[in-house]
Design a protein around this motif. Sequence first.
Motif, PDB file in Angstrom:
ATOM      1  N   ILE A 219      37.158  48.237  51.332  1.00  0.00           N
ATOM      2  CA  ILE A 219      36.456  49.222  50.528  1.00  0.00           C
ATOM      3  C   ILE A 219      35.954  50.326  51.447  1.00  0.00           C
ATOM      4  O   ILE A 219      35.441  50.048  52.535  1.00  0.00           O
ATOM      5  CB  ILE A 219      35.280  48.551  49.778  1.00  0.00           C
TER       6      ILE A 219
ATOM      7  N   GLY B 201      33.825  52.898  53.359  1.00  0.00           N
ATOM      8  CA  GLY B 201      32.412  52.968  53.733  1.00  0.00           C
ATOM      9  C   GLY B 201      31.719  51.622  53.815  1.00  0.00           C
ATOM     10  O   GLY B 201      30.491  51.560  53.924  1.00  0.00           O
ATOM     11  N   ASP B 202      32.485  50.537  53.750  1.00  0.00           N
ATOM     12  CA  ASP B 202      31.890  49.199  53.812  1.00  0.00           C
ATOM     13  C   ASP B 202      31.379  48.926  55.225  1.00  0.00           C
ATOM     14  O   ASP B 202      31.819  49.563  56.187  1.00  0.00           O
ATOM     15  CB  ASP B 202      32.952  48.161  53.418  1.00  0.00           C
TER      16      ASP B 202
ATOM     17  N   ASP C 106      31.373  43.811  54.151  1.00  0.00           N
ATOM     18  CA  ASP C 106      30.294  43.134  53.431  1.00  0.00           C
ATOM     19  C   ASP C 106      30.507  43.166  51.915  1.00  0.00           C
ATOM     20  O   ASP C 106      30.320  42.165  51.232  1.00  0.00           O
ATOM     21  CB  ASP C 106      28.948  43.778  53.784  1.00  0.00           C
ATOM     22  N   GLN C 107      30.899  44.323  51.391  1.00  0.00           N
ATOM     23  CA  GLN C 107      31.133  44.417  49.946  1.00  0.00           C
ATOM     24  C   GLN C 107      32.386  43.634  49.560  1.00  0.00           C
ATOM     25  O   GLN C 107      32.446  43.015  48.493  1.00  0.00           O
ATOM     26  CB  GLN C 107      31.308  45.872  49.520  1.00  0.00           C
TER      27      GLN C 107
ATOM     28  N   PHE D 210      33.434  40.982  50.979  1.00  0.00           N
ATOM     29  CA  PHE D 210      33.042  39.569  50.956  1.00  0.00           C
ATOM     30  C   PHE D 210      32.546  39.169  49.560  1.00  0.00           C
ATOM     31  O   PHE D 210      32.765  38.050  49.106  1.00  0.00           O
ATOM     32  CB  PHE D 210      31.937  39.294  51.978  1.00  0.00           C
ATOM     33  N   ALA D 211      31.831  40.094  48.906  1.00  0.00           N
ATOM     34  CA  ALA D 211      31.297  39.773  47.576  1.00  0.00           C
ATOM     35  C   ALA D 211      32.438  39.429  46.619  1.00  0.00           C
ATOM     36  O   ALA D 211      32.331  38.502  45.810  1.00  0.00           O
ATOM     37  CB  ALA D 211      30.476  40.945  47.042  1.00  0.00           C
ATOM     38  N   THR D 212      33.550  40.173  46.713  1.00  0.00           N
ATOM     39  CA  THR D 212      34.700  39.893  45.856  1.00  0.00           C
ATOM     40  C   THR D 212      35.232  38.486  46.118  1.00  0.00           C
ATOM     41  O   THR D 212      35.505  37.723  45.178  1.00  0.00           O
ATOM     42  CB  THR D 212      35.807  40.934  46.107  1.00  0.00           C
TER      43      THR D 212
ATOM     44  N   LEU E 109      33.672  35.967  47.501  1.00  0.00           N
ATOM     45  CA  LEU E 109      32.652  34.982  47.144  1.00  0.00           C
ATOM     46  C   LEU E 109      32.679  34.738  45.633  1.00  0.00           C
ATOM     47  O   LEU E 109      32.635  33.592  45.178  1.00  0.00           O
ATOM     48  CB  LEU E 109      31.291  35.547  47.565  1.00  0.00           C
ATOM     49  N   PHE E 110      32.736  35.819  44.880  1.00  0.00           N
ATOM     50  CA  PHE E 110      32.779  35.700  43.427  1.00  0.00           C
ATOM     51  C   PHE E 110      34.038  34.956  42.991  1.00  0.00           C
ATOM     52  O   PHE E 110      33.981  34.014  42.213  1.00  0.00           O
ATOM     53  CB  PHE E 110      32.730  37.091  42.793  1.00  0.00           C
TER      54      PHE E 110
ATOM     55  N   GLU F 179      34.110  31.282  41.137  1.00  0.00           N
ATOM     56  CA  GLU F 179      34.691  31.184  39.798  1.00  0.00           C
ATOM     57  C   GLU F 179      35.851  30.187  39.772  1.00  0.00           C
ATOM     58  O   GLU F 179      35.981  29.394  38.841  1.00  0.00           O
ATOM     59  CB  GLU F 179      35.179  32.561  39.323  1.00  0.00           C
TER      60      GLU F 179
ATOM     61  N   ILE G 157      37.241  40.817  37.953  1.00  0.00           N
ATOM     62  CA  ILE G 157      37.016  41.666  39.130  1.00  0.00           C
ATOM     63  C   ILE G 157      37.474  43.089  38.834  1.00  0.00           C
ATOM     64  O   ILE G 157      36.763  44.062  39.113  1.00  0.00           O
ATOM     65  CB  ILE G 157      37.745  41.080  40.360  1.00  0.00           C
TER      66      ILE G 157
ATOM     67  N   ALA H   9      35.059  44.744  36.587  1.00  0.00           N
ATOM     68  CA  ALA H   9      33.808  45.073  37.291  1.00  0.00           C
ATOM     69  C   ALA H   9      33.955  46.364  38.092  1.00  0.00           C
ATOM     70  O   ALA H   9      32.987  47.101  38.272  1.00  0.00           O
ATOM     71  CB  ALA H   9      33.395  43.925  38.208  1.00  0.00           C
ATOM     72  N   PHE H  10      35.173  46.640  38.551  1.00  0.00           N
ATOM     73  CA  PHE H  10      35.406  47.866  39.320  1.00  0.00           C
ATOM     74  C   PHE H  10      35.836  49.028  38.420  1.00  0.00           C
ATOM     75  O   PHE H  10      36.235  50.067  38.916  1.00  0.00           O
ATOM     76  CB  PHE H  10      36.457  47.621  40.406  1.00  0.00           C
TER      77      PHE H  10
ATOM     78  N   HIS I  10      25.781  31.277  44.521  1.00  0.00           N
ATOM     79  CA  HIS I  10      27.090  31.914  44.652  1.00  0.00           C
ATOM     80  C   HIS I  10      28.096  30.960  45.309  1.00  0.00           C
ATOM     81  O   HIS I  10      28.924  31.382  46.120  1.00  0.00           O
ATOM     82  CB  HIS I  10      27.010  33.215  45.448  1.00  0.00           C
TER      83      HIS I  10
ATOM     84  N   ARG J 187      24.096  44.726  51.370  1.00  0.00           N
ATOM     85  CA  ARG J 187      25.321  45.282  50.825  1.00  0.00           C
ATOM     86  C   ARG J 187      26.060  44.282  49.949  1.00  0.00           C
ATOM     87  O   ARG J 187      26.548  44.606  48.874  1.00  0.00           O
ATOM     88  CB  ARG J 187      26.246  45.625  51.980  1.00  0.00           C
ATOM     89  N   LEU J 188      26.167  43.048  50.486  1.00  0.00           N
ATOM     90  CA  LEU J 188      26.927  42.028  49.766  1.00  0.00           C
ATOM     91  C   LEU J 188      26.262  41.725  48.420  1.00  0.00           C
ATOM     92  O   LEU J 188      26.921  41.669  47.386  1.00  0.00           O
ATOM     93  CB  LEU J 188      27.038  40.761  50.633  1.00  0.00           C
TER      94      LEU J 188
ATOM     95  N   ALA K  52      26.876  44.315  45.949  1.00  0.00           N
ATOM     96  CA  ALA K  52      28.256  44.249  45.459  1.00  0.00           C
ATOM     97  C   ALA K  52      28.424  43.080  44.487  1.00  0.00           C
ATOM     98  O   ALA K  52      29.187  43.172  43.516  1.00  0.00           O
ATOM     99  CB  ALA K  52      29.228  44.129  46.634  1.00  0.00           C
ATOM    100  N   LEU K  53      27.713  41.986  44.726  1.00  0.00           N
ATOM    101  CA  LEU K  53      27.801  40.839  43.807  1.00  0.00           C
ATOM    102  C   LEU K  53      27.235  41.181  42.436  1.00  0.00           C
ATOM    103  O   LEU K  53      27.716  40.678  41.413  1.00  0.00           O
ATOM    104  CB  LEU K  53      27.041  39.642  44.372  1.00  0.00           C
TER     105      LEU K  53
ATOM    106  N   ARG L 155      27.617  43.751  40.877  1.00  0.00           N
ATOM    107  CA  ARG L 155      28.704  44.393  40.147  1.00  0.00           C
ATOM    108  C   ARG L 155      29.419  43.398  39.225  1.00  0.00           C
ATOM    109  O   ARG L 155      29.946  43.754  38.178  1.00  0.00           O
ATOM    110  CB  ARG L 155      29.712  44.934  41.170  1.00  0.00           C
ATOM    111  N   PHE L 156      29.493  42.138  39.679  1.00  0.00           N
ATOM    112  CA  PHE L 156      30.185  41.116  38.901  1.00  0.00           C
ATOM    113  C   PHE L 156      29.246  40.417  37.926  1.00  0.00           C
ATOM    114  O   PHE L 156      29.590  39.366  37.378  1.00  0.00           O
ATOM    115  CB  PHE L 156      30.825  40.076  39.828  1.00  0.00           C
TER     116      PHE L 156
ATOM    117  N   GLN M 243      26.595  38.910  38.676  1.00  0.00           N
ATOM    118  CA  GLN M 243      25.989  37.723  39.268  1.00  0.00           C
ATOM    119  C   GLN M 243      24.484  37.928  39.401  1.00  0.00           C
ATOM    120  O   GLN M 243      24.036  39.022  39.743  1.00  0.00           O
ATOM    121  CB  GLN M 243      26.590  37.459  40.658  1.00  0.00           C
TER     122      GLN M 243
ATOM    123  N   ASP N   9      22.917  40.334  54.355  1.00  0.00           N
ATOM    124  CA  ASP N   9      24.314  40.217  54.786  1.00  0.00           C
ATOM    125  C   ASP N   9      24.473  39.243  55.947  1.00  0.00           C
ATOM    126  O   ASP N   9      25.389  38.416  55.956  1.00  0.00           O
ATOM    127  CB  ASP N   9      24.850  41.602  55.181  1.00  0.00           C
TER     128      ASP N   9
END
Lengths: 303, 303
Positions: free
Chosen positions: A59, A61-62, A83-84, A86-88, A90-91, A95, A109, A112-113, B32, B65-66, B69-70, B72-73, B75, B83
């Motif tokens: 992503i 600017g992450d 870092d961002q 990673f959220a994807t 992790l989610f 799931e 996902i 969400a985007f 998570h 950050r993370l 971003a989470l 967004r889903f 969560q 982070d």
Amino acid sequence: VGAARLLRGVVAIVSPRRLTVIVNTADDEEVHGLHVSPDLDTTVYNLAGVAPRDRGWGIAGDGERLLAALSRFGQPTWFRIGDQDFATHLFRTAELRAGRRLHEVTARIARAFGVRSDVFPMSNDRVRTVVRTPAGDLSFQRYFVQRRARDRVVGIAYRGLDRARPAPGVLAALRRADLVLLPPSNPFTSILPILGVRGVRRALRRRRAPVVAVSPVAAGRAVRGPLGGMLRSRGLAVSPSSLARIYPGLLDGIVIDRSDRRERGPLERLGLAVAVTDIRMNSPARSRAVAEVALGLARDLRP
Amino acid sequence: VGAARLLRGVVAIVSPRRLTVIVNTADDEEVHGLHVSPDLDTTVYNLAGVAPRDRGWGIAGDGERLLAALSRFGQPTWFRIGDQDFATHLFRTAELRAGRRLHEVTARIARAFGVRSDVFPMSNDRVRTVVRTPAGDLSFQRYFVQRRARDRVVGIAYRGLDRARPAPGVLAALRRADLVLLPPSNPFTSILPILGVRGVRRALRRRRAPVVAVSPVAAGRAVRGPLGGMLRSRGLAVSPSSLARIYPGLLDGIVIDRSDRRERGPLERLGLAVAVTDIRMNSPARSRAVAEVALGLARDLRP
């Protein structure tokens, strides 16, 4: 990268709602205990407009705070994850562990985007590309990212592919398609796994929609990545004509680079419609131009 | 928070190698899909000197950050994780899934942060504090973090505690100890679970080392958190004397606040040695001062 750049061009022309992307999952990898699907994420990030311009993953600017902190524990960090990003993972991982299937999680996902196109994994079943090298069998990410595609490739296997069923939506999308684009990705590592999923080749053979590829080679070299060596090791020329042998009976048309214009004759003799352009998509304008040529060629081929 | 502040004071006085911390894991939580051990991490971060001064969790200067971003889903993000802090949970979770035990992973995490004290989880077995409220049973984190300890507490249960065995190292450390400090943590949510692990009370009863507590209450109120209501709902006074009833037969000495100096007499009549000081540790100097008083009291009590 090639697929991502073509995608950006396509969505600049076609309404996102009319676009379905069927994505390779054979280079998915377990990283730090998380299910990482690089091709699915690259597709979503590009469709969402959050992908960086200057590299093929992650992503824009992450940060990499988490990765730096993981290295404190002696964890390998050759697979860079922001870092961002990673959220994807992790989610998705949470799931999947909760029993959801990959195509459902992918849809969540993408939504969400803010992606309005359908993005389907080729399969919910586990398929893994194994790159056979003199140094041993490597997962695709180990071969490509960790070892920078420097090993000689003796062979490629797709573990699990013979049992892989298409994810819900995949065959219906192929049957309903007005046209099918094969992006300039590496056929061996990115496209053949999809074609090998049960029912995909048959759905394409029965389709009425034209199939058009954008060549991943130009002027005797791969536009990027290790494709050149892979073609040569199979006794194939590093030339767009080789695509006709890699995808026998599949292609109706092909977009080739100006530098390969002498290939037009041989390709046409194989029954393919050919469009010639500058296929390097090193700017949004070039992505759009190549997409326009590919879509135009497909449109001309429609019955 | 109280334990963390006392710890910082202790390590300013005692060589870290002589310190063993036995940590509550009954408020661990799955967040998570990750195994989060708030008390273990707070202990390690404080011993490593990377904990923030102004709050009781996480790493100083960390980003979120993370977590953003989470969200967004969709969560839930009420459990704030930075982070860098995520890296700890990711590492622990992956190691536990790979079959390592919590005490081994904890030792690796502590070592990675340069901590030279022994940090032991009370148990490798799963114990979970359940807070019973009129709104239903809540995990400790849901009660404390998500709902901000606002529910009336009808009861507290420690699920799994009757089967929990001490983690390797715990009983040996208690038997070898020169002195045992009970920090000013909430007895019900942080200390009683540890005391309930099989063999811990017996090891403390057989010890030759004095046990000294720092009071978590002052002037009729809990120094922080929901302890006041928990004491009252059990019919106990919000007073250091209640500790003698909560830990029957366990304490040799207690450090109480100046505001509670009238409790000295009653506590001494119960057989406890008492030290009086300002127990609020709102600066490194105050942490050190309280630790000095507690260690001094314990030293005087040694046989």
